[in-house]
Scaffold this motif. Structure first.
Motif, PDB file in Angstrom:
ATOM      1  N   ARG A  56     112.037 -10.760 -30.626  1.00 37.91           N
ATOM      2  CA  ARG A  56     110.852 -10.761 -29.781  1.00 37.91           C
ATOM      3  C   ARG A  56     110.981  -9.858 -28.556  1.00 37.91           C
ATOM      4  O   ARG A  56     110.067  -9.765 -27.749  1.00 37.91           O
ATOM      5  N   ILE A  57     112.118  -9.223 -28.401  1.00 36.45           N
ATOM      6  CA  ILE A  57     112.294  -8.318 -27.258  1.00 36.45           C
ATOM      7  C   ILE A  57     111.714  -6.954 -27.605  1.00 36.45           C
ATOM      8  O   ILE A  57     112.086  -6.337 -28.598  1.00 36.45           O
ATOM      9  N   ARG A  58     110.803  -6.487 -26.758  1.00 37.38           N
ATOM     10  CA  ARG A  58     110.219  -5.166 -26.983  1.00 37.38           C
ATOM     11  C   ARG A  58     111.239  -4.080 -26.684  1.00 37.38           C
ATOM     12  O   ARG A  58     111.981  -4.175 -25.720  1.00 37.38           O
ATOM     13  N   GLY A  59     111.248  -3.051 -27.499  1.00 37.53           N
ATOM     14  CA  GLY A  59     112.133  -1.915 -27.250  1.00 37.53           C
ATOM     15  C   GLY A  59     113.590  -2.223 -27.518  1.00 37.53           C
ATOM     16  O   GLY A  59     114.485  -1.528 -27.041  1.00 37.53           O
ATOM     17  N   ARG A  60     113.857  -3.271 -28.286  1.00 35.33           N
ATOM     18  CA  ARG A  60     115.263  -3.620 -28.509  1.00 35.33           C
ATOM     19  C   ARG A  60     116.000  -2.553 -29.305  1.00 35.33           C
ATOM     20  O   ARG A  60     117.198  -2.393 -29.168  1.00 35.33           O
ATOM     21  N   GLY A  61     115.258  -1.789 -30.124  1.00 31.33           N
ATOM     22  CA  GLY A  61     115.893  -0.695 -30.854  1.00 31.33           C
ATOM     23  C   GLY A  61     116.506   0.306 -29.889  1.00 31.33           C
ATOM     24  O   GLY A  61     117.665   0.696 -30.016  1.00 31.33           O
ATOM     25  N   ALA A  62     115.721   0.685 -28.883  1.00 32.97           N
ATOM     26  CA  ALA A  62     116.218   1.638 -27.889  1.00 32.97           C
ATOM     27  C   ALA A  62     117.387   1.047 -27.113  1.00 32.97           C
ATOM     28  O   ALA A  62     118.378   1.732 -26.830  1.00 32.97           O
ATOM     29  N   LEU A  63     117.282  -0.236 -26.769  1.00 30.67           N
ATOM     30  CA  LEU A  63     118.370  -0.867 -26.017  1.00 30.67           C
ATOM     31  C   LEU A  63     119.660  -0.864 -26.828  1.00 30.67           C
ATOM     32  O   LEU A  63     120.745  -0.632 -26.298  1.00 30.67           O
ATOM     33  N   ARG A  64     119.539  -1.101 -28.131  1.00 32.36           N
ATOM     34  CA  ARG A  64     120.736  -1.100 -28.963  1.00 32.36           C
ATOM     35  C   ARG A  64     121.386   0.272 -29.008  1.00 32.36           C
ATOM     36  O   ARG A  64     122.610   0.402 -28.941  1.00 32.36           O
ATOM     37  N   VAL A  65     120.565   1.318 -29.109  1.00 33.51           N
ATOM     38  CA  VAL A  65     121.100   2.684 -29.107  1.00 33.51           C
ATOM     39  C   VAL A  65     121.879   2.923 -27.822  1.00 33.51           C
ATOM     40  O   VAL A  65     122.982   3.478 -27.814  1.00 33.51           O
ATOM     41  N   LEU A  66     121.298   2.440 -26.726  1.00 30.32           N
ATOM     42  CA  LEU A  66     121.901   2.624 -25.415  1.00 30.32           C
ATOM     43  C   LEU A  66     123.312   2.016 -25.341  1.00 30.32           C
ATOM     44  O   LEU A  66     124.256   2.654 -24.873  1.00 30.32           O
ATOM     45  N   TYR A  67     123.436   0.785 -25.832  1.00 26.47           N
ATOM     46  CA  TYR A  67     124.753   0.143 -25.806  1.00 26.47           C
ATOM     47  C   TYR A  67     125.739   0.846 -26.735  1.00 26.47           C
ATOM     48  O   TYR A  67     126.947   0.696 -26.606  1.00 26.47           O
ATOM     49  N   PHE A  68     125.212   1.595 -27.686  1.00 22.88           N
ATOM     50  CA  PHE A  68     126.078   2.235 -28.671  1.00 22.88           C
ATOM     51  C   PHE A  68     126.609   3.583 -28.186  1.00 22.88           C
ATOM     52  O   PHE A  68     127.582   4.089 -28.723  1.00 22.88           O
ATOM     53  N   ILE A  69     125.974   4.153 -27.152  1.00 23.63           N
ATOM     54  CA  ILE A  69     126.371   5.496 -26.693  1.00 23.63           C
ATOM     55  C   ILE A  69     127.856   5.577 -26.315  1.00 23.63           C
ATOM     56  O   ILE A  69     128.565   6.459 -26.801  1.00 23.63           O
ATOM     57  N   PRO A  70     128.375   4.648 -25.473  1.00 25.23           N
ATOM     58  CA  PRO A  70     129.801   4.778 -25.120  1.00 25.23           C
ATOM     59  C   PRO A  70     130.740   4.609 -26.309  1.00 25.23           C
ATOM     60  O   PRO A  70     131.863   5.107 -26.273  1.00 25.23           O
ATOM     61  N   VAL A  71     130.284   3.929 -27.361  1.00 30.12           N
ATOM     62  CA  VAL A  71     131.141   3.733 -28.529  1.00 30.12           C
ATOM     63  C   VAL A  71     131.475   5.076 -29.182  1.00 30.12           C
ATOM     64  O   VAL A  71     132.597   5.299 -29.635  1.00 30.12           O
ATOM     65  N   VAL A  72     130.495   5.978 -29.228  1.00 29.29           N
ATOM     66  CA  VAL A  72     130.707   7.237 -29.936  1.00 29.29           C
ATOM     67  C   VAL A  72     131.069   8.386 -29.009  1.00 29.29           C
ATOM     68  O   VAL A  72     131.446   9.455 -29.467  1.00 29.29           O
ATOM     69  N   THR A  73     130.933   8.173 -27.707  1.00 32.04           N
ATOM     70  CA  THR A  73     131.290   9.222 -26.755  1.00 32.04           C
ATOM     71  C   THR A  73     132.808   9.387 -26.742  1.00 32.04           C
ATOM     72  O   THR A  73     133.523   8.406 -26.889  1.00 32.04           O
TER      73      THR A  73
END
Lengths: 302, 311
Positions: free
Chosen positions: A106-123
């Motif tokens: 039910r959280i709007r924009g959760r797709g974008a938020l998930r991408v955000l948390y994933f950035i440091p993983v691949v950096t």
């Protein structure tokens, strides 16, 4: 899983297929033999030798293994690795689980938020560490804000032995959070809705629903994530290497850094190989204990 | 470790693009949208909490980005501020004058692309042999294959360096690419995916006279694009970001250094130039961040495939 029926394809056809299979598998088999099996065997051999990078080698029985524990630095590296793991794994698992639960459908924009948390993983980890090193400087953002807003002088994070380890943990949690979060999210998306619905009808709501229904149902994923996180944290290297250099002194030097230093700074490959085998044994033991303990809390649907 | 750990699970592909999935879900699940006023308030609070958490999480990167635009002298000025007295985009250009940064990027690209190609070829062919063909001792060899996954890279780097010396490969590209390109993981992943493909498809081709090579190239591979893409992305990232092995096996960082090595040496070279270090860090984050944004669906699929083994 589709199994090949045993009655299908017999005789000469199978033989031809066997030859072709060998062709398909041989690059992998040759590569694995050359770059995994040979090194593993070699590593065992090396650990029983005086084996300098250049120069003469000599068999020394188990002297390398005895030397490991005669020198306090190895024991300290072992302790540092365990301290890091004990601090890092629970914090990382709990935080990423909370995030996954929070970022529900039910959280709007959760797709974008998930991408955000994933950035440091691949950096590249080096880049992440550089950023944190700047933040943690005595004049950096954290201490700067504490002084400006509250007039509080924070400790010199990277120069204080206790704080240095905590900051290595904090930085590692930050950079690894997104990975486990995605594992938990994927598990949450696949929860059978019938069960959730049944629990709802029985009156389960909110925290109780989460703790008594949802968490047990994704416990296989939690188990898997915990094992993988623990294995990688026993192998921690880059964060302390670049954030603290293992310091101050050797206060944050983990096993892998000790192995690296012995092998490639002090050119003592035999001793380094022996240390690596102790690390491997530690990983096997910890993983084995976890598998033994899983019956108590992991629920499989069978 | 069970050999049937992985199931090619593709239903989570919409995970990251939450909206489509959630609208579908709310239609299915009664009570997907809060009915009561209390429910709406709780949902609003949840949004605030989740967005605040995301903002806190991003502070290091946001601050690093703005720091990269400051004059070096104002890096640690008190009180801390987001902006310096001027916005120095020139910092980003200066990074490339300060060190052989293009060389690092080129090396990383070369190693990651070639390494990924090797991994894809080796993993798909071996995955096919283990997953679709029948041969004596197959399952035994496969279990031995999987067992090598247990050996941590840290145990391998010491003897691997010795092997590289014997090959006289120290400080070469092949040493950066080959030693860690034959791990069992890719083969495992592809085998699991291949086994999920219906055997009838292959049977039909066989009846028409196609051999294993043809069925592999014409039927199995085209049906496995998504799995191959997933393996490619994860392999590329692991080569692109790897640090310990390049640190050990290369000596001449100016010509053979990959980006993580370059970044680490760069920070040693520039010492107090934090503005340049931040600019360099930001530059090195751009490609991977773009990759994640573009390939988000595949990434999640990969995590669902590779990460959900415990289920």
């Amino acid at each position: 899983m589709t199994a090949i029926p045993a009655t299908r394809r017999r005789g000469s056809l199978t033989k031809a297929e066997g030859r072709q299979a060998l062709g398909f598998a041989s690059p992998a088999l040759v590569g694995l033999a050359l770059f995994t099996v040979v090194p593993v065997v070699l590593s065992i051999v090396m650990s029983f030798f005086d084996w300098p990078t250049f120069g003469d080698r000599a068999f020394n029985g188990g002297a390398n293994y005895a030397r490991l524990f005669a020198n306090g630095e190895f024991a300290e590296a072992l302790r540092n690795t365990l301290v890091f793991t004990i601090l890092y794994v629970p914090v990382s698992i709990v935080l990423s689980l909370l995030l996954a639960l929070g970022l529900g459908p039910r959280i709007r924009g959760r797709g974008a938020l998930r991408v955000l948390y994933f950035i440091p993983v691949v950096t590249p980890m080096v880049a992440n560490v550089l950023v944190w090193k700047m933040l943690l400087q005595p004049q950096g953002l954290f201490n700067g804000l504490a002084q400006t807003w509250f007039g509080v002088q924070l400790p010199n994070f990277l120069a204080d032995p206790a704080w240095a380890m905590i900051m290595v943990v904090v930085m590692s949690v930050w950079q690894g959070l997104g990975y486990n979060m995605l594992i938990f999210s994927a598990a949450l998306e696949q929860l059978p809705e019938a069960v959730i619905e049944a629990a709802r009808i029985d009156g389960a709501r909110g925290l109780r629903m989460t703790w008594s229904v949802v968490v047990p149902m994704i416990s296989p994923s939690i188990f898997f994530a915990t094992i993988m996180t623990m294995i990688t944290s026993l192998q921690v290297f880059v964060q302390p290497q670049l954030l603290t250099g293992g310091g101050p002194g050797t206060a944050t030097q983990p096993l892998v850094m000790w192995i690296y230093n012995q092998g490639f700074k002090f050119q003592d490959l035999g001793l380094a190989a022996a240390g690596a085998w102790i690390l491997f044994a530690l990983i096997i033991i910890v993983t084995g204990v976890q598998f033994a303990a899983q019956k108590k809390w992991v629920h499989y649907e069978h | 470790m069970s050999t049937e750990l992985l199931v090619a699970e593709t239903s989570t592909s919409a995970l990251l693009t939450g909206d489509a999935a959630s609208s579908r879900r709310s239609r299915r699940r009664p009570g997907g949208a809060p009915q009561t006023a209390g429910g709406r308030i709780r949902l609003a609070i949840r949004h605030v909490v989740m967005y605040a958490a995301a903002l806190i999480f991003m502070i290091p990167l946001i601050y690093a980005f703005f720091s990269a635009l400051k004059p070096n002298g104002e890096m640690f000025s008190m009180p801390p501020s987001l902006f310096g007295s001027e916005i120095k985009w020139s910092n980003f250009a200066e990074v490339f004058e300060y060190g052989p940064f293009w060389t690092y990027i080129g090396n990383s690209l070369l190693v990651a692309v070639l390494g990924t190609l090797v991994v894809l070829v080796v993993s798909t062919t071996a995955g096919y042999a283990f997953g679709r063909l029948r041969w004596k001792g197959r399952d035994l060899v496969f279990v031995a294959f999987l067992a090598t996954l247990m050996v941590p890279a840290e145990v391998l780097v010491i003897p691997m360096f010795q092997v590289m010396q014997w090959f006289q490969w120290v400080n070469t590209y092949q040493a950066l690419i080959l030693p860690f390109a034959f791990g069992a993981f890719g083969t495992f992943l592809m085998r699991q995916f291949f086994r999920g493909i219906p055997f009838e498809l292959e049977e039909a081709a066989r009846v028409d006279g196609a051999g294993p090579v043809r069925t592999f190239l014409r039927i199995i591979l085209p049906l496995s694009k998504s799995a191959v893409a997933v393996l490619a992305v994860f392999t590329f990232l692991s080569f692109w970001n790897s640090y310990l092995w390049p640190l050990i096996v290369t000596v001449d960082y100016d010509t053979l250094g990959t980006l993580p090595i370059g970044l680490a040496t760069f920070s040693g070279l520039t010492g107090t130039r934090w503005d340049l270090q931040m600019a360099a860090a930001i530059i090195s984050m751009i490609p991977t961040t773009l990759l994640v944004i573009i390939l988000q669906k595949h990434l999640v699929k990969g995590i669902a495939m590779a990460g959900l083994g415990g289920r």
